[in-house]
Scaffold this active site. Structure first.
Site, short mmCIF file in Angstrom:
data_model
loop_
_atom_site.label_atom_id
_atom_site.label_comp_id
_atom_site.label_asym_id
_atom_site.label_seq_id
_atom_site.Cartn_x
_atom_site.Cartn_y
_atom_site.Cartn_z
N HIS A 76 19.56 -9.17 17.58
CA HIS A 76 19.80 -10.92 16.34
C HIS A 76 20.26 -9.98 14.91
CE1 HIS A 76 17.44 -13.40 18.63
NE2 HIS A 76 16.39 -12.57 18.58
N THR B 83 4.63 -32.27 -0.50
CA THR B 83 5.69 -32.87 -1.58
C THR B 83 5.00 -32.96 -3.04
OG1 THR B 83 5.99 -34.02 -0.08
CG2 THR B 83 7.24 -32.62 0.02
N GLU C 64 15.00 -6.94 18.53
CA GLU C 64 15.70 -7.61 16.86
C GLU C 64 16.95 -7.35 16.28
OE1 GLU C 64 13.67 -10.13 16.27
OE2 GLU C 64 12.13 -10.27 17.17
N ASP D 202 13.64 -17.77 21.28
CA ASP D 202 14.65 -17.77 21.51
C ASP D 202 15.34 -18.65 21.82
OD1 ASP D 202 14.09 -15.48 19.84
OD2 ASP D 202 14.84 -14.56 21.22
#
Length: 570
Positions: free
Chosen positions: A472, A249, A469, A543
């Site tokens: 989803h 950061t 997919e 998932d």
């Protein structure tokens, strides 16, 4: 400025490379050891002088009778040295002593030698051998009293003297940091000093996306430049500031900017520089570091990754290796705010594990400020892209605002890596400028991993991945609180066979409805496999892991709500 208006660099002729100054010959300290070793080997193995050969009495008496001896020298009444006539050295019997040890000249002698017990007995025996010889053929005895006591004593003292000289020379070299060994400087600080001779070129203009954090740090720099502005109101300079935040950061970059802007001596080192296998070294290095900083006050000390020595101390004393780390921490606490004065020295430190630091280290008086350097938001990413895009050659299709929106959760280091990956992808495609698609491919490369086009996947597996997919995508499209869908792909990347990528919202809190929708979207691929094929594959493992994390947040939310309700009833 256009490329044509830039001044052209002077071209160096080809012969200029041949005229460059040759590198200087650098003497290596370890060559001294090699030279000394060769000298010792030479002294012990080689015969450096014309030392006489050992002879017997029978050989000596034969040489006397034959008239081969030029003269006889008795040294210290103990050793008889025999000199052979030069005319006789050509005889094969004296071939071993006829030449010098080095060179081709004749050996001047002595050629032979032997030891006697009494000079009188030797003289009587020599007269008996020469009684039949003519007076002109007889050899007279020459006596030589050579006092070698001092030479013998010197031969014992000289090697020890040479060893002492070499030892002192090695100590001096090591004390000055030379010789490749730092054993005598092990307790010295390893901090790098940045002052007027070694100045850092990074300024606050090079730090983007950290506007609030820069204000906190710039105040410390401003205090060092104009202290009267604060002291006339009774204010005191902060003793220290701790930079806390995720990796990449910009904590170290902020410290570099402070070093470039403060115009005061800046000591930079890492927390691991205090750690050593020898006991007491860490505390000694802390003392030496603060001693140097006080001598150059006002000054700044920056300790990167301070968690290496600043971990919380154990409640029970132990005799393990942690005692050395704790003694180093105790010395650091004393130097930062102890009985002695420590005016004019400011401590900057950085870590991404502030939760494990000792509470005594975090208290005011040592670290008066804790500056949280968080991941950049949308505006911060725009500024960071502008900084890293300056040295890049971009075409007209690149939109930095769009790229900032497409990279939520990226740190400053991730964005720098993204710009570099886009440049590498464009160069791989033999382009003259970096385009919009190169940046998108770089995002896919960083987020998803390396694309594996040649991975062997059967037709059935491709169908399962495609329906998974698609599940989803369909569920997330129908739900209200899910993140917008960006891309659905079945091209393998990294460890995944396919992916449905979303653009998450930059929000600070999450409601229960949002968590439930995210859980449903995560299980959409598993449900699609169950509906289409009647079976569930192992491809839904990630998932389930994602759904597990969401369920934990959901359960924590229910527990908090129940506690609130119970509190209201009470």
């Amino acid at each position: 400025m256009s490329e044509q208006s830039q001044p052209e660099e002077k071209k160096k002729p080809f012969n200029s490379f041949q005229k460059q100054k040759q590198p200087r010959f650098n003497f290596n300290f370890y060559w001294i050891y090699g030279i000394i070793l060769l000298m010792l080997i030479g002294i012990n193995l080689f015969d450096w002088g014309n030392h006489p050969k050992e002879a017997t009495w029978s050989q000596f008496s034969t040489w006397v009778k034959q008239g081969d001896i030029d003269r006889i020298v008795v040294v210290n009444k103990e050793v008889v040295q025999v000199y052979i006539k030069k005319t006789k050295l050509a005889d094969p019997a004296f071939k071993a002593v006829s030449k010098k040890a080095f060179g081709n000249g004749l050996n001047d002698g002595p050629h032979y030698a032997f030891t006697i017990g009494d000079v009188g007995s030797f003289k009587k025996d020599l007269d008996d051998v020469q009684k039949d010889l003519a007076p002109e053929q007889r050899v007279n005895i020459v006596y030589n009293n050579n006092d070698r006591g001092y030479w013998d004593l010197l031969s014992w003292i000289l090697p020890f003297f040479l060893l002492i000289v070499i030892y002192m020379f090695i100590i001096r070299r090591m004390g000055n940091g030379g010789g490749g060994s730092q054993i005598f400087n092990i307790g010295k600080s390893k901090a790098t000093l940045f002052d007027k001779d070694l100045h850092v070129k990074v300024t606050f203009n090079d730090v983007a996306g950290l506007e609030e954090e820069k204000i906190e740090v710039m105040e410390i720099v401003d205090f060092l430049k104009t202290p009267k502005k604060y002291t006339q109101l009774g204010g005191k300079i902060p003793r220290g500031a701790l930079l806390v935040g995720p990796p990449g950061t910009g904590k170290t970059l902020l410290a570099k900017a402070v070093a470039g802007e403060a115009q005061v001596p800046f000591f930079s080192l890492s927390g691991s520089d205090f750690v050593e296998m020898f006991v007491g070294v860490g505390a000694s290095r802390v003392r030496d570091l603060f001693r140097q900083a006080k001598e150059k006050a006002p000054s700044i000390i920056f300790i990167d990754e301070i968690d290496a020595i600043g971990r919380a101390r154990g409640k029970q004393p132990s005799f393990s290796a942690n005692d050395e780390r704790e003694s180093t921490l105790n010395q650091l606490l004393t130097e930062m705010d102890g009985f002695g004065s420590n005016s004019g020295v400011i401590i900057l430190a950085a870590t991404n594990r502030a939760d494990i630091l000792d509470r005594a280290l975090l208290r005011p008086g040592r670290f008066d400020r804790q500056i949280y350097v968080e991941l950049p938001d949308l505006n911060g990413r725009k500024e960071i892209f502008k900084v890293h895009a300056k040295p890049l050659k971009l075409d007209n299709t690149v939109d930095l605002d769009f790229l900032a929106k497409q990279t939520p959760g990226f740190s400053g280091a991730d964005l720098a890596n993204l710009c570099n990956e886009a440049a590498l992808i464009a160069a791989r495609r033999n382009k003259t400028a970096i385009g919009h698609q190169d940046f998108l491919d770089a995002v896919d490369r960083i987020v998803g991993g390396l694309e594996k086009k040649n991975k062997i996947i059967s037709t059935h597996e491709k169908n399962v991945i495609a329906y998974h997919e698609s599940g989803h995508a369909a569920v997330s499209w129908l739900l209200e609180h899910t993140a917008p869908l960006i891309k659905v792909t079945i091209v393998p990347r990294g460890n995944s066979l396919g992916a449905a990528w979303y653009l998450p919202e930059e929000r600070q809190i999450t409601t229960r409805e949002q968590i439930l929708d995210e859980m449903c979207a995560a299980l959409g691929g598993r449900a699609a496999e169950q509906v289409q094929f009647g079976a569930i594959s192992t491809g839904a493992l990630s998932d389930l892991e994602e759904n597990y994390q969401a369920s934990l947040c959901y359960c924590n939310g229910i527990w908090i709500e129940r506690c609130n309700r119970k509190y209201q009833l009470l």
